[in-house]
Design a protein around this motif. Structure first.
Motif, PDB file in Angstrom:
ATOM      1  N   GLN A  40     -84.930  60.828  61.212  1.00  0.00           N
ATOM      2  CA  GLN A  40     -84.376  60.656  59.865  1.00  0.00           C
ATOM      3  C   GLN A  40     -83.028  61.352  59.715  1.00  0.00           C
ATOM      4  O   GLN A  40     -82.112  60.822  59.076  1.00  0.00           O
ATOM      5  CB  GLN A  40     -85.357  61.156  58.809  1.00  0.00           C
ATOM      6  CG  GLN A  40     -86.580  60.270  58.680  1.00  0.00           C
ATOM      7  CD  GLN A  40     -87.406  60.593  57.467  1.00  0.00           C
ATOM      8  OE1 GLN A  40     -86.877  60.773  56.378  1.00  0.00           O
ATOM      9  NE2 GLN A  40     -88.722  60.654  57.638  1.00  0.00           N
ATOM     10  N   CYS A  41     -82.880  62.530  60.312  1.00  0.00           N
ATOM     11  CA  CYS A  41     -81.607  63.257  60.237  1.00  0.00           C
ATOM     12  C   CYS A  41     -80.498  62.503  60.962  1.00  0.00           C
ATOM     13  O   CYS A  41     -79.346  62.510  60.526  1.00  0.00           O
ATOM     14  CB  CYS A  41     -81.748  64.662  60.811  1.00  0.00           C
ATOM     15  SG  CYS A  41     -82.616  65.812  59.726  1.00  0.00           S
ATOM     16  N   ALA A  43     -80.303  59.309  61.198  1.00  0.00           N
ATOM     17  CA  ALA A  43     -79.983  58.132  60.386  1.00  0.00           C
ATOM     18  C   ALA A  43     -79.203  58.518  59.122  1.00  0.00           C
ATOM     19  O   ALA A  43     -78.252  57.851  58.737  1.00  0.00           O
ATOM     20  CB  ALA A  43     -81.265  57.398  60.002  1.00  0.00           C
ATOM     21  N   SER A  44     -79.608  59.607  58.477  1.00  0.00           N
ATOM     22  CA  SER A  44     -78.981  60.048  57.235  1.00  0.00           C
ATOM     23  C   SER A  44     -79.232  61.540  57.062  1.00  0.00           C
ATOM     24  O   SER A  44     -80.364  61.960  56.805  1.00  0.00           O
ATOM     25  CB  SER A  44     -79.564  59.274  56.050  1.00  0.00           C
ATOM     26  OG  SER A  44     -79.014  59.732  54.846  1.00  0.00           O
TER      27      SER A  44
END
Length: 121
Positions: A40-41, A43-44
């Motif tokens: 997730q980090c 990706a965003s």
């Protein structure tokens, strides 16, 4: 609005943290372990990560090491959130890159003060 990634294998802890963080006007996303959080980090990037220590697949410490090894423009603030309260654990977390440390169980006041210390709110 700033965003927080809550990383914990406990659905109950994620739910409690989400409730508190949303009441502090933060956008909240959730991850079930360190690997999910790392994905997730990548990706965003969140503004802050509320990170559990003990999780399956990838622990909080392993996540911190992997995050440090990635090439990112900025780095989120990291608040370890765990039942591990020994001074050696706290020292290890800070040395690995944690910005703050909060003990479970936590309440709104405690979490709010830690977020203020790291400059998120």
């Amino acid at each position: 609005m700033k965003n927080c990634l809550v990383v914990d294998d406990s659905k109950v802890i994620r739910k409690v943290a989400r409730h508190i963080l949303e009441s502090l006007d933060l956008t909240v996303t959730e991850a079930v372990d360190g690997q999910d959080a790392l994905t997730q980090c990548e990706a965003s990037l969140p503004d802050v990560v509320l990170l559990d220590w003990n999780m399956p697949v990838m622990s909080g410490m392993e996540f911190l090491q992997a995050l440090s090894a990635t090439k990112m423009e900025a780095r989120p603030k990291i608040i370890f959130c765990t039942t591990e309260n020994g001074i050696s654990h706290i020292k290890a977390a800070v040395e690995a890159g944690a910005d703050e440390y909060v003990m479970k169980p936590f309440d709104r006041e405690t979490l709010e003060s830690k977020l203020a210390i790291v400059g998120v709110i």
